[in-house]
Scaffold this motif. Structure first.
Motif, PDB file in Angstrom:
ATOM      1  N   ASN A   1      -7.957  -9.075  -1.501  1.00 53.29           N
ATOM      2  CA  ASN A   1      -6.468  -8.786  -1.064  1.00 53.29           C
ATOM      3  C   ASN A   1      -6.303  -7.288  -0.799  1.00 53.29           C
ATOM      4  O   ASN A   1      -5.765  -7.011   0.328  1.00 53.29           O
ATOM      5  CB  ASN A   1      -5.669  -8.816  -2.562  1.00 53.29           C
ATOM      6  N   GLN A   2      -7.169  -6.258  -1.392  1.00 51.63           N
ATOM      7  CA  GLN A   2      -7.086  -5.053  -0.910  1.00 51.63           C
ATOM      8  C   GLN A   2      -7.517  -4.836   0.531  1.00 51.63           C
ATOM      9  O   GLN A   2      -6.770  -4.083   1.246  1.00 51.63           O
ATOM     10  CB  GLN A   2      -7.719  -4.166  -2.055  1.00 51.63           C
ATOM     11  N   ILE A   3      -8.514  -5.377   0.939  1.00 48.41           N
ATOM     12  CA  ILE A   3      -9.258  -5.281   2.180  1.00 48.41           C
ATOM     13  C   ILE A   3      -8.265  -5.900   3.173  1.00 48.41           C
ATOM     14  O   ILE A   3      -7.953  -5.277   4.384  1.00 48.41           O
ATOM     15  CB  ILE A   3     -10.528  -6.286   2.103  1.00 48.41           C
ATOM     16  N   GLU A   4      -7.734  -7.032   2.771  1.00 40.74           N
ATOM     17  CA  GLU A   4      -6.676  -7.808   3.839  1.00 40.74           C
ATOM     18  C   GLU A   4      -5.587  -6.819   4.101  1.00 40.74           C
ATOM     19  O   GLU A   4      -4.962  -6.716   5.307  1.00 40.74           O
ATOM     20  CB  GLU A   4      -6.237  -9.079   3.530  1.00 40.74           C
ATOM     21  N   SER A   5      -4.909  -6.243   2.921  1.00 38.70           N
ATOM     22  CA  SER A   5      -3.940  -5.359   3.159  1.00 38.70           C
ATOM     23  C   SER A   5      -4.365  -4.011   3.929  1.00 38.70           C
ATOM     24  O   SER A   5      -3.495  -3.159   4.564  1.00 38.70           O
ATOM     25  CB  SER A   5      -3.061  -5.008   1.943  1.00 38.70           C
ATOM     26  N   SER A   6      -5.371  -3.430   3.570  1.00 39.60           N
ATOM     27  CA  SER A   6      -5.888  -2.255   4.432  1.00 39.60           C
ATOM     28  C   SER A   6      -6.107  -2.519   5.905  1.00 39.60           C
ATOM     29  O   SER A   6      -5.879  -1.609   6.552  1.00 39.60           O
ATOM     30  CB  SER A   6      -7.066  -1.810   3.524  1.00 39.60           C
ATOM     31  N   PHE A   7      -6.703  -3.677   6.208  1.00 38.93           N
ATOM     32  CA  PHE A   7      -7.390  -3.711   7.419  1.00 38.93           C
ATOM     33  C   PHE A   7      -6.437  -4.692   8.494  1.00 38.93           C
ATOM     34  O   PHE A   7      -6.772  -4.956   9.605  1.00 38.93           O
ATOM     35  CB  PHE A   7      -8.725  -4.248   7.489  1.00 38.93           C
ATOM     36  N   ASN A   8      -5.693  -5.317   7.759  1.00 39.83           N
ATOM     37  CA  ASN A   8      -4.723  -6.399   8.320  1.00 39.83           C
ATOM     38  C   ASN A   8      -5.869  -7.548   8.980  1.00 39.83           C
ATOM     39  O   ASN A   8      -6.614  -8.063   8.223  1.00 39.83           O
ATOM     40  CB  ASN A   8      -3.764  -6.141   9.396  1.00 39.83           C
TER      41      ASN A   8
END
Lengths: 284, 211
Positions: free
Chosen positions: A256-263
């Motif tokens: 989730n953190q990766i998806e929100s950081s890198f779109n």
């Protein structure tokens, strides 16, 4: 609950290496893969379970019983496969079988002969004349011929060709159909475990990094690929990273953190056990 | 116990070279010793045959590094040591039977006039064997293959030389000096106590050894 194998806060100190507070639980009916790089402590742990070396602290229970107090009873129910050949090289397969079989209360000669036939081994052949693969087959035949409830294997597939490795995995898969039996299987060939293991315990430098259900582990980790400039300020979001001129590849367990950081600017793929092992070691 | 003895005997008679060694012990002594020492040859044969039977499994374990395998079998280390000490008496008995038959054949075929059974010599050989084993076993249970091998070579040489010396002079030579005090029942008592102490020490050493 009576675990097939239960290790609590196990500790062993050597000069220059310490096995630190290991905790492992294996229920009957499951296969646990024990992975880690060379020198991580896999063989030491197995030797401790088998009481071949003495622990400095902690507790090991096999079938709910202390592994030293009930050593004889426990070992009667364990099938042990070694990473190397530890049999008497000058003896034939039959002679070696005759030695080993006398120690087990439930030795089954028919079962042994059936494995010998299945593995295409000549009972008259001297052990020193067998190839590595054949020695491993013989070792397996011994381990599987006394109705063991726990099979402990130390790197059984290392150095073997893929066809034979697959054969061993099929045998293990058949054993585990009996829900009272369990397998504890150390290896650094992680693809073998992806096929058959239910649980994975990962050890590195004497410490357990995780010990969980394989599916949960594979669901939790992802490989992230993108361009290097995107890493600025985001390096700490990865467990381990590999950077090249064309971009980066990193392991994360926080999707989730990766998806929100890198779109959508990075490529996110499922991680294999090998990825998890390699990046976890690199990232430390 | 049966499993351990079975393993030992399988190893002892496992291959041709092993058989040749066992079969050649008596002819070698017959060739080496002169005719005046023949009456003591029975003592020598018993000591050396028992020594070979007792030590062969250790040598195999060193050569094949099989200690891990043997200790993964359902057998407590304490039992391994105990069976090893008890097996000495069985090997001594086998040596009596083996040398008895071998020497009887030699005598009956007229090759040489040799004794094939001598109770006095048996009584003298047993304490000697037990004393030797009391030193050898703790060393083999404690140390790794390389060090144990060096110790075995040293102890084997010592045993051979001492046994030949005793065979020449007889145990009567022990009458001289302090050893004279240990002759007869005292000797057997002292050696029995030493054997039990050696057993307990070996158990302790082996139980705490990392393999």
């Amino acid at each position: 609950m009576n675990y097939s194998l239960e290790i609590k806060n196990l500790r062993k100190e050597f000069k220059g290496f310490t096995l630190k507070d290991l905790n492992i639980k294996l229920e009957p009916g499951f296969i646990m893969g024990f992975i880690g790089p060379n020198g991580a402590g896999k063989t030491t742990t197995i030797k401790l379970i088998m009481n071949l070396i003495k622990k400095d602290g902690g507790q090991i229970k096999v079938f709910g019983k202390d592994h030293v107090a009930a050593e004889k009873e426990i070992k009667d129910r364990i099938g042990f496969v070694y990473d190397e050949n530890y049999y008497y090289e000058d003896l034939s397969i039959r002679q070696m079988k005759n030695i080993v079989s006398k120690f087990y209360s439930k030795w089954d000669d028919n079962q042994f002969n059936s494995y010998i036939n299945e593995f295409d081994l000549n009972p008259k052949a001297k052990i020193k004349t067998l190839s590595k693969g054949m020695k491993m087959k013989f070792s397996l035949a011994i381990a599987l011929s006394h109705q063991a409830d726990l099979i402990i294997m130390d790197e059984p597939t290392s150095g073997l060709d893929p066809v034979f490795r697959r054969g061993i995995l099929d045998i293990l898969y058949n054993i585990i159909q009996d829900e009272n039996k369990s397998i504890f299987f150390s290896t650094h060939i992680t693809t073998d475990l992806e096929k058959i293991a239910d649980y994975i315990t990962f050890i590195n430098d004497g410490e357990i990094l995780f010990s969980e259900a394989k599916d949960k582990i594979l669901d939790s980790y992802r490989i992230v690929k993108g361009s290097t400039k995107m890493l600025e300020g985001n390096r700490d979001k990865f467990i381990g990273l590999r950077e090249t001129d064309v971009g980066f590849e990193g392991l994360t367990n926080n999707i989730n953190q990766i998806e929100s950081s890198f779109n959508n600017d990075v490529l996110i793929e499922k991680a294999s056990l090998e990825d998890i092992m390699v990046y976890s070691i690199r990232g430390e | 116990m049966f499993g351990t003895i079975n393993r030992d005997l399988t190893l002892i008679f496992s291959n041709k070279s092993q058989m040749i060694i066992i079969l050649s012990i008596i002819p070698i002594y017959l060739l080496v010793l002169d005719i005046n020492q023949m009456e003591r040859m029975y003592f020598l044969v018993l000591v050396m045959m028992t020594y070979i039977f007792v030590m062969t499994p250790f040598v195999f374990d060193m050569k094949s590094q099989t200690l891990s395998m043997m200790n993964s079998l359902p057998l407590r280390r304490k039992d391994t040591v105990l069976y090893r000490y008890l097996s000495v008496f069985i090997y001594f008995l086998i040596s009596i039977v083996y040398s008895g038959i071998y020497l009887w054949v030699i005598k009956k075929t007229g090759l040489m006039d040799v004794e094939y059974f001598n109770l006095k010599m048996i009584k003298e050989a047993l304490p000697y064997v037990l004393a030797t084993v009391s030193i050898m076993f703790p060393a083999n249970f404690k140390f790794g293959p390389r060090l144990a091998q060096i110790l075995n070579a040293f102890l084997f040489s010592f045993t051979a030389v001492a046994a030949i010396s005793l065979s020449r002079n007889g145990l009567g030579s022990l009458d001289k000096g302090i050893m004279g005090l240990l002759k007869g029942p005292s000797l057997l008592l002292v050696i029995s106590v030493a054997y039990i102490i050696s057993l307990l020490v070996s158990m302790r050493l082996y139980e705490n050894r990392d393999l």
